[in-house]
Design an enzyme around this catalytic site. Structure first.
Site, PDB file in Angstrom:
ATOM      1  N   SER A 398       0.846  -1.189   0.000  1.00 53.77           N
ATOM      2  CA  SER A 398       0.000   0.000   0.000  1.00 53.77           C
ATOM      3  C   SER A 398       0.886   1.244   0.000  1.00 53.77           C
ATOM      4  CB  SER A 398      -0.954  -0.030   1.197  1.00 53.77           C
ATOM      5  OG  SER A 398      -1.948   0.950   1.070  1.00 53.77           O
ATOM      6  N   ASP A 522      -8.333  -4.889  -6.230  1.00 46.70           N
ATOM      7  CA  ASP A 522      -7.478  -3.846  -5.678  1.00 46.70           C
ATOM      8  C   ASP A 522      -7.206  -2.828  -6.771  1.00 46.70           C
ATOM      9  OD1 ASP A 522      -5.853  -2.428  -3.971  1.00 46.70           O
ATOM     10  OD2 ASP A 522      -4.311  -3.964  -3.771  1.00 46.70           O
ATOM     11  N   HIS A 554      -6.998  -5.812  -1.118  1.00 45.68           N
ATOM     12  CA  HIS A 554      -5.846  -4.959  -0.854  1.00 45.68           C
ATOM     13  C   HIS A 554      -4.934  -5.511   0.248  1.00 45.68           C
ATOM     14  CE1 HIS A 554      -3.667  -1.184  -0.905  1.00 45.68           C
ATOM     15  NE2 HIS A 554      -3.854  -1.024   0.393  1.00 45.68           N
TER      16      HIS A 554
END
Length: 845
Positions: A398, A522, A554
């Site tokens: 991320s 995602d 994610h």
């Protein structure tokens, strides 16, 4: 190598006498269900282990008398000692939430071992235990492992004691009563006990009933030693002994967690129930290094701002070692993988980003330029340290993945390898068709995006809080500290403001081999994968770009299990040897180990529906061809489920249009999608503002692998509106699972560098990006497309005014139209691997 070899430590070696008849009650186990107990600072106790303390002339009860009173209150010593083991099941939730997110199972054999398993919805399995020799922990997304920390293992061994009150001093060590304290509205006596590993805990006994009301001690909570208060309620009889069926854990900050046991049975648990997983047993036999951690080293950046940095060093691994760098927004002290790498001989450097946690400076979410410079400067510092061999790899997901990609664009010569996961945010806001990812951004900023270090202090109620207008004021309305929210939402994507922050563009070049990890549900990084090859500075870099695409959401690729579900959709055994691959990757590039890792396929991806891994050496994969499925209907695709058709045949001249009303006050609700996974859409499809187009049941397999888009011919009564498209797999039982989705704000139909309004009644061609997928539609299933004008709150609402959607609070209702005729052939373009001809051969209208 400094190896921890103490897995032969038997239970009796922890200094307890376990030879009494039996030791029972859930109390000590329930106190530590979700966390790994860890020692606190030791305090001075009386040598004989018992005090009659006196304050202001008041004498406090003897700890042993309080322990005896508790035993009597829950059923008596004889009944307690008669129970030989137990099995319990229940659920856990955050206090205040109405949903149970966790299924809890517990097993224990007194004096021998224990095991706890949490099945966490959407995250996988959390499991830990002690089998009399090995303490072990399984965490979602991390390798299954034996716990080598000596003090933790001693505490784990102590937890085979179900009720220390049977012999408080003999089992827990020195104890003394230190005073009164109110716990959950009850006056209690506080008994301070020094545990066998040097830990200190406080046990609170109700003054009125004598029962144990709570335990307070330091535990590992989100990666840090934290004082946790665990409160016991709802004591119910089980075979003559009272057990607490409601347990609430209260950290000093963050939400309270409550566990409710629904079934508790006393039984002789078979020894096999406590056996560690095979992966743990294998890990326990491996050589690992002990790890020394140096905390909060303040490293200066080029502008003098100092960033807080933790350094994990493997003891005995050598003088100059390869380094793995992790730069995080989410508190460096909570990063579990750091120890995973360090135990295997890497120095691991974990740094808080500028303006976050212990680092100096001001945090700026959109300012990728500072991420570039700070990343470069810390690599420069690391490579010059006497403990570094000058070769630096990077890791993380991320925001941590974005940091790696931005660093790679700076091309520091010491940055020789990276594993960026889910880092699409490094390239800016354009993947949403001009709409704003509302729920994702509004959920992130209160938790991680504050500028005054108040992350997590305020929360926006989801999803109801996202209905608030104007959108720009959402953070302020719910008391969130200062963030970059206002700048993010008020600068439209065509504004030059976005070009000033250092996002990756096509002008960047790269020199770092990369192993990208991403997932179908995602923000996808496949375009970045191709850009890094296209803009590689040399052949070596170009040939060493790799990508792994899982079916997950994610940052959860590693959480796939033997029976994986992504949302509600079962996708089979989606496991992959992630950690083995990560270690081989770094061993090759940072240590020079010739392990063949560069011979893996360049593209490895999971095909849902087929539920299998496949590979290729490029993306899009070879062997696919475009297949057009045309939208056709009798003009009632929003009224009748059997009216809208997806057909291989282009529409005929007499095809009527499909019209629907889009009301921003009643938007189509989001279910699943980006970050969430696949869920049944069938009830949402009943709405009149959702147009539905389906194939007949397929006669053959249909594999769709690659980028997709929908070309729609549209008109609207408003100067600007949105158009959403969702690709759906309809199962024979009627369940309709979202596979992929897209949105386009109509003002950006000619490009994201300018806004162009619509004229009333005019027909416009728009292209909606559906990103990419790898999915098999099985025989008997239908391919379906849903078309609408909202997907809320995943994306913000278009208010249909042609004005500013984030600063306005009033909206207009739009009548939107989808055209499908020979001159306006709206269609879906799918990358088909095989089977489409037969499946469509008999499609006629």
């Amino acid at each position: 190598m400094s190896r921890l070899r103490n897995f032969d430590l038997p239970v009796k070696s922890i200094g307890f006498n376990l030879g009494f008849t039996a030791i029972i009650s859930l109390t000590i186990l329930l106190a530590t269900l979700t966390a790994c107990a860890a020692p606190a600072t030791q305090t001075q106790q009386s040598p004989e282990g018992r005090d009659l303390a006196s304050v202001d002339g008041q004498t406090f009860p003897d700890p042993l008398d309080l322990a005896a009173a508790h035993l009597e209150a829950i059923g008596g010593r004889a009944a307690v000692e008669a129970v030989k083991g137990y099995y319990a099941t229940g659920t856990a939730r955050i206090v205040g939430s109405q949903e149970d997110h966790v299924i809890v199972k517990e097993w224990v054999r007194p004096g021998e071992g224990w095991r706890m398993r949490w099945d966490v919805d959407g995250f996988g399995r959390l499991e830990h235990g002690f089998d009399g020799r090995i303490a072990w922990l399984v965490r979602p997304g991390q390798p299954e492992d034996a716990v080598r920390d000596e003090k933790y293992r001693e505490v784990a061994a102590s937890r085979v004691l179900l009720h220390p009150e049977v012999d408080l001093i003999g089992h827990l060590g020195a104890a003394r009563t230190i005073g009164r304290r109110e716990i959950a509205g009850h006056s209690t006596w506080e008994v301070q006990v020094t545990g066998p590993a040097g830990s200190v805990q406080s046990r609170f006994y109700d003054e009125e009933t004598g029962m144990l009301r709570a335990i307070e001690r330091d535990e590992l909570w989100t990666g840090q030693l934290t004082s946790i208060l665990t409160v016991y309620d709802d004591w119910q009889p089980v075979d003559g002994v009272l057990y607490p069926h409601r347990v609430t854990r209260i950290p000093p900050n963050g939400p309270e967690r409550m566990r409710v046991l629904e079934s508790v049975t006393t039984e002789q648990v078979p020894p096999d129930a406590l056996r560690p997983p095979a992966e743990v047993l294998a890990a326990a036999s491996e050589d690992r290094y002990e790890v020394e951690v140096e905390r909060d080293v303040m490293v200066p950046m080029r502008d003098g701002v100092r960033l807080a940095t933790d350094i994990y060093r493997p003891l005995g691994a050598g003088d100059r070692l390869p380094v793995i760098l992790i730069r995080t927004t989410y508190n460096k002290a909570q990063h579990g993988p750091a120890r995973v790498f360090a135990e295997r001989g890497y120095v691991v450097v974990v740094q808080d980003e500028r303006g976050k946690w212990a680092s100096e400076g001001e945090f700026a979410f959109p300012c990728k330029q500072s991420s570039r410079y700070d990343g470069y400067d810390i690599v420069e510092w690391v490579a010059s340290q006497p403990w570094s061999n000058g070769r630096v790899g990077t890791y993380g997901c991320s925001r941590l993945g974005e940091n790696q990609l931005l660093l790679a664009a700076e091309r520091h010569p010491a940055h020789v390898a990276m594993i960026p996961q889910s880092g699409r945010g490094a390239v800016g806001p354009h993947s949403y068709g001009g709409a704003f990812p509302l729920s994702m951004a509004a959920g992130w900023h209160p938790r991680a995006g504050t500028k005054d270090r108040t992350d997590g202090d305020a929360q926006i109620p989801l999803p109801e809080g996202l209905h608030y207008l104007p959108t720009v004021d959402i953070m302020q309305n719910y008391g969130v500290g200062p963030t970059d929210w206002e700048d993010l939402v008020t600068n439209p994507i065509e504004d030059p403001w976005w070009q000033t922050h250092g996002y990756i563009t096509e002008s960047d070049s790269f020199a770092t081999p990369a192993l990208m990890v991403n997932s179908w549900y995602d923000e996808q990084t496949l375009q970045l994968f191709n850009l890094m090859q296209q803009n590689a500075v040399d052949k070596r870099t170009r040939q060493h770009q790799y990508v792994i695409i899982s079916p997950m959401t994610h940052c959860r690729s590693e959480m796939a299990s033997e029976h994986t579900r992504v949302g509600e959709l079962y996708v089979g055994d989606a496991r992959f040897p992630y950690w083995e691959t990560y270690l081989r990757w770094f061993d090759y590039w940072l240590r020079g180990v010739d392990n063949g890792v560069t011979g893996i396929p360049r593209v490895q991806y999971y095909v849902t529906g087929a539920n299998e891994w496949r590979s290729a050496d490029e993306w899009p994969v070879p062997g696919v061809r475009p297949a057009q499925l045309y939208l056709r209907s009798g003009g009632e695709a929003g009224e009748r489920m059997d009216d809208g058709v997806l057909s291989h045949q282009p529409p005929e001249a007499n095809q009527p249009t499909d019209r629907y009303v889009y009301n921003p006050g009643n938007p189509v609700p989001s279910r699943g999608g980006i970050l969430s996974g696949a869920y049944d859409q069938s009830d949402i499809e009943q709405r009149a503002d959702v147009l539905v187009y389906s194939t007949p049941p397929l006669d053959d397999l249909l594999d769709v692998v690659g980028p997709m888009h929908a070309t729609l011919y549209v008109s609207s009564s408003s100067p600007d509106t949105d158009f959403t498209v969702k690709l759906v797999d309809v199962h024979p039982d009627g369940q309709a699972f979202n596979i992929q989705e897209g949105i386009l704000r109509a003002r950006y139909r000619e490009g994201f560098d300018r806004a162009v309004w619509m004229g009333p009644g005019e027909v416009y061609e728009i292209k909606v990006d559906l990103h990419a997928t790898a999915h098999r539609f099985l025989p008997g299933h239908r391919v379906r497309v849903e078309v609408s004008s909202s997907n809320f709150p995943e994306f913000d609402r278009n208010l249909n005014t042609g004005g500013d959607n984030v600063t306005e609070a009033e909206w207009e209702i739009a009548e939107n139209t989808i055209h499908h005729s020979p001159t306006h052939p709206s269609h879906l373009l799918l990358p088909v691997v095989a089977g489409v001809e037969k499946a469509q051969a008999n499609q006629k209208r």
